[in-house]
Design an enzyme around this catalytic site. Structure first.
Site, PDB file in Angstrom:
ATOM      1  N   ASN A 139     -25.313  53.252  42.793  1.00  0.00           N
ATOM      2  CA  ASN A 139     -24.445  52.221  42.222  1.00  0.00           C
ATOM      3  C   ASN A 139     -23.660  51.596  43.374  1.00  0.00           C
ATOM      4  O   ASN A 139     -23.254  52.290  44.310  1.00  0.00           O
ATOM      5  CB  ASN A 139     -23.462  52.865  41.233  1.00  0.00           C
ATOM      6  CG  ASN A 139     -22.563  51.836  40.574  1.00  0.00           C
ATOM      7  OD1 ASN A 139     -23.006  51.045  39.755  1.00  0.00           O
ATOM      8  ND2 ASN A 139     -21.291  51.823  40.957  1.00  0.00           N
ATOM      9  N   GLU A 199     -27.673  48.206  41.914  1.00  0.00           N
ATOM     10  CA  GLU A 199     -27.489  46.864  42.483  1.00  0.00           C
ATOM     11  C   GLU A 199     -28.437  46.642  43.658  1.00  0.00           C
ATOM     12  O   GLU A 199     -28.760  45.503  43.982  1.00  0.00           O
ATOM     13  CB  GLU A 199     -26.029  46.662  42.924  1.00  0.00           C
ATOM     14  CG  GLU A 199     -25.041  46.390  41.798  1.00  0.00           C
ATOM     15  CD  GLU A 199     -24.541  47.634  41.068  1.00  0.00           C
ATOM     16  OE1 GLU A 199     -24.961  48.753  41.440  1.00  0.00           O
ATOM     17  OE2 GLU A 199     -23.737  47.489  40.132  1.00  0.00           O
ATOM     18  N   ASP A 248      -3.477  40.622  43.823  1.00  0.00           N
ATOM     19  CA  ASP A 248      -4.839  40.590  43.274  1.00  0.00           C
ATOM     20  C   ASP A 248      -5.290  39.162  42.977  1.00  0.00           C
ATOM     21  O   ASP A 248      -4.679  38.197  43.440  1.00  0.00           O
ATOM     22  CB  ASP A 248      -4.914  41.519  42.047  1.00  0.00           C
ATOM     23  CG  ASP A 248      -6.318  42.102  41.883  1.00  0.00           C
ATOM     24  OD1 ASP A 248      -7.286  41.455  42.307  1.00  0.00           O
ATOM     25  OD2 ASP A 248      -6.447  43.205  41.332  1.00  0.00           O
TER      26      ASP A 248
HETATM   27  C1  LIG Z   1     -13.841  40.994  46.357  1.00  0.00           C
HETATM   28  C2  LIG Z   1     -13.859  41.914  45.183  1.00  0.00           C
HETATM   29  C3  LIG Z   1     -12.900  42.907  45.088  1.00  0.00           C
HETATM   30  C4  LIG Z   1     -12.908  43.788  44.028  1.00  0.00           C
HETATM   31  N1  LIG Z   1     -11.994  44.791  43.991  1.00  0.00           N
HETATM   32  C5  LIG Z   1     -12.079  45.735  43.030  1.00  0.00           C
HETATM   33  C6  LIG Z   1     -11.204  46.870  43.049  1.00  0.00           C
HETATM   34  O1  LIG Z   1     -10.331  46.990  43.886  1.00  0.00           O
HETATM   35  N2  LIG Z   1     -11.377  47.812  42.087  1.00  0.00           N
HETATM   36  C7  LIG Z   1     -12.339  47.713  41.127  1.00  0.00           C
HETATM   37  O2  LIG Z   1     -12.488  48.623  40.320  1.00  0.00           O
HETATM   38  N3  LIG Z   1     -13.148  46.625  41.067  1.00  0.00           N
HETATM   39  C8  LIG Z   1     -13.048  45.655  42.003  1.00  0.00           C
HETATM   40  N4  LIG Z   1     -13.877  44.574  41.974  1.00  0.00           N
HETATM   41  C9  LIG Z   1     -14.796  44.430  40.846  1.00  0.00           C
HETATM   42  C10 LIG Z   1     -15.993  45.324  40.942  1.00  0.00           C
HETATM   43  O3  LIG Z   1     -16.461  45.515  42.232  1.00  0.00           O
HETATM   44  C11 LIG Z   1     -17.124  44.738  40.121  1.00  0.00           C
HETATM   45  O4  LIG Z   1     -16.664  44.620  38.809  1.00  0.00           O
HETATM   46  C12 LIG Z   1     -18.367  45.546  40.179  1.00  0.00           C
HETATM   47  O5  LIG Z   1     -19.409  44.819  39.622  1.00  0.00           O
HETATM   48  C13 LIG Z   1     -18.245  46.850  39.417  1.00  0.00           C
HETATM   49  O6  LIG Z   1     -19.424  47.572  39.652  1.00  0.00           O
HETATM   50  P1  LIG Z   1     -20.063  48.489  38.523  1.00  0.00           P
HETATM   51  O7  LIG Z   1     -20.513  47.547  37.443  1.00  0.00           O
HETATM   52  O8  LIG Z   1     -21.201  49.128  39.219  1.00  0.00           O
HETATM   53  O9  LIG Z   1     -19.019  49.433  38.085  1.00  0.00           O
HETATM   54  C14 LIG Z   1     -13.877  43.658  43.011  1.00  0.00           C
HETATM   55  C15 LIG Z   1     -14.821  42.650  43.098  1.00  0.00           C
HETATM   56  C16 LIG Z   1     -14.816  41.787  44.171  1.00  0.00           C
HETATM   57  C17 LIG Z   1     -15.867  40.723  44.224  1.00  0.00           C
END
Ligand SMILES: Cc1cc2nc3c(=O)[nH]c(=O)nc-3n(C[C@H](O)[C@H](O)[C@H](O)COP(=O)(O)O)c2cc1C
Length: 448
Positions: A139, A199, A248
């Site tokens: 993941n 991914e 954020d």
């Molecule tokens: C630049 C950026 C920063 C992010 N920061 C966070 C974060 O600090 N914590 C979090 O849980 N998700 C964060 N996200 C969102 C997750 O990375 C995103 O929802 C991701 O698809 C989740 O992966 P999953 O579906 O495998 O759980 C961020 C996304 C981006 C593009």
């Protein structure tokens, strides 16, 4: 990421700054002032690493990074989601891939200070790779990380897949942190897939099956060969500390929360490694937060509405909360049907505006004009209270519950449109010539 930096440079799409800059607020000031410009800061005071930012802040740059035609980003992502390609051969760890492999020391990296009043230095473009339990498949997800010491950070983990992996494995999860991957991995990591689908399979599909991966030295987790920096360690969901304040997506300070600590045990970086930053609340951040929502909206809306001209998750709505959808109406309920389907597809949305297809959803002046000339709140307003929203919205309740409004500015199907269409002046060649000469005169006097 090196290949991508070279192709940006070759096309004059990268501003290379060779003057000395500080990682404390100076770089984030430039990146927030010029949000649609990609930068490489070569001379960062106190560090041997360069810093890159805003690299993927425009769709043009993302399309260049993915090697796809201009204007085809969403279609390409949809194709990759339909046809993922499982990662192929993963090379064993090779010391030769890295200029440095050894003890982790975060103080060697130019981790930026971004905004006043934040808790400290934050890694903002790090992608966590962790294995789905009992599989050899990873993941990927972005997580901001507050630097605590040379080898410890605390990371914001919204309860999604990394959290689920921790639940299934007792709370301590080995991980590799990737900074500065190839664009295919960056884009894929932002997507929200179903649990269990890696991914990397989407990134590999976006790379035409040519994504090159290598095993991490300690964790055995796959990481892209073309990464700038990789850290290996584990996250412990039983070991919590304060995370924040941090600015954020909305440009406001997120709440301080108890979040898990990550301990790094190994660090690797490539020769001439560049540290990548994503400054929160910039165009780049909102684009990658918005992309997965836009894909979901397109998917749901295309099944409910026969013809969609466009969907715009507006920049001032952080690419996340406000949406304009332009449609061809076939029946009178289509405006409201579009609104309800947008809300159903994307839980963070708080405002959806539906307009007819003669209105460009990306022209927000035209959208407001449509509201002022076609919208009546007595019939076109939809309000939903007590729905699920996003914890990123400071005005939502602590539980994340929020109110939502839909504004249906579409005209009834059988409405005589003459009264509602913007008057035009048909330009003859003679008028065009007059316009051209006036434009030249204005340019020559410095007026545009
Ligand atoms: C630049 C950026 C920063 C992010 N920061 C966070 C974060 O600090 N914590 C979090 O849980 N998700 C964060 N996200 C969102 C997750 O990375 C995103 O929802 C991701 O698809 C989740 O992966 P999953 O579906 O495998 O759980 C961020 C996304 C981006 C593009």
């Amino acid at each position: 990421m090196k290949e991508f930096l070279s192709s940006l440079k070759a096309r004059n799409l990268l501003t290379v700054v060779s003057d000395k800059v500080s990682p404390d607020f100076q770089i984030s000031t430039v990146l927030t002032k010029f949000q649609e410009h990609a930068f490489l800061f070569e001379n960062v005071s106190g560090f041997s690493f360069g810093v890159a930012g805003n690299l993927l802040a425009t769709r043009e740059n993302v399309e260049l990074g993915l090697g796809i035609e201009k204007g085809t980003l969403l279609e390409s992502l949809e194709a990759a989601l339909k046809h993922p390609i499982p990662k192929g051969h993963v090379a064993n760890f090779r010391h030769s891939d890295w200029a440095f492999s050894g003890e982790p020391d975060l103080s060697k990296l130019p981790v930026l200070k971004h905004f006043d009043n934040e808790a400290g230095r934050y890694l903002t473009a790090g992608i966590v790779a962790a294995k789905f339990p009992g599989t050899n498949s990873e993941n990927l997800s972005f997580h901001r990380m507050l630097v605590l010491s040379k080898n410890k950070v605390t990371a914001r983990i919204v309860p999604r897949h990394l959290n689920q992996i921790a639940k299934e494995t007792g709370g301590k999860v080995p991980l590799s942190l990737i900074i500065g991957p190839p664009p295919q991995v960056f884009v894929a990591a932002s997507l929200q897939l179903q649990y269990g689908l890696s991914e990397y399979d989407i990134a590999n599909s976006l790379s035409g099956g040519k994504l090159e991966l290598v095993s991490s030295e300690l964790t055995g987790i796959s990481v892209p060969v073309d990464s700038e920096i990789v850290l290996e360690g584990f996250i412990d969901f039983h070991d919590l500390t304060d995370e924040g304040p941090f600015v954020d997506l909305t440009g406001t300070y997120d709440d301080v929360r108890k979040q898990p600590i990550i301990t790094f045990e190994r660090m690797h970086y490539s020769s001439d490694a560049v540290y990548q930053a994503v400054v929160a609340s910039t165009r780049e951040h909102s684009m990658f937060m918005g992309l997965p929502q836009e894909l979901k909206i397109r998917d749901v809306l295309s099944k409910a509405i026969p013809k969609i001209r466009g969907i715009n998750l507006t920049p001032a709505g952080s690419g996340y909360f406000h949406c304009v959808v332009s449609i061809d109406k076939l029946s009178d309920g289509d405006g409201k049907t579009a609104i309800v389907n947008c809300f159903a597809a994307s839980h963070p949305l708080k405002l959806v505006i539906a307009v007819d297809s003669d209105i460009d959803p990306f022209d927000l002046t035209a959208v407001e004009w449509a509201l002022s000339t076609r919208f009546q709140s007595a019939t076109g307003l939809l309000q939903i209270n007590g729905a699920r929203g996003s914890s990123l919205d400071p005005s939502s309740a602590k539980s994340g519950v929020t109110s939502k409004i839909g504004l249906d500015a579409t005209l009834p199907v059988n409405q005589d449109r003459k009264k509602f269409e913007r008057a035009k002046i048909t330009e003859t060649p003679e008028e065009q010539a007059v316009l051209d000469s006036i434009q030249r005169a204005l340019y020559s006097t410095g007026m545009k």
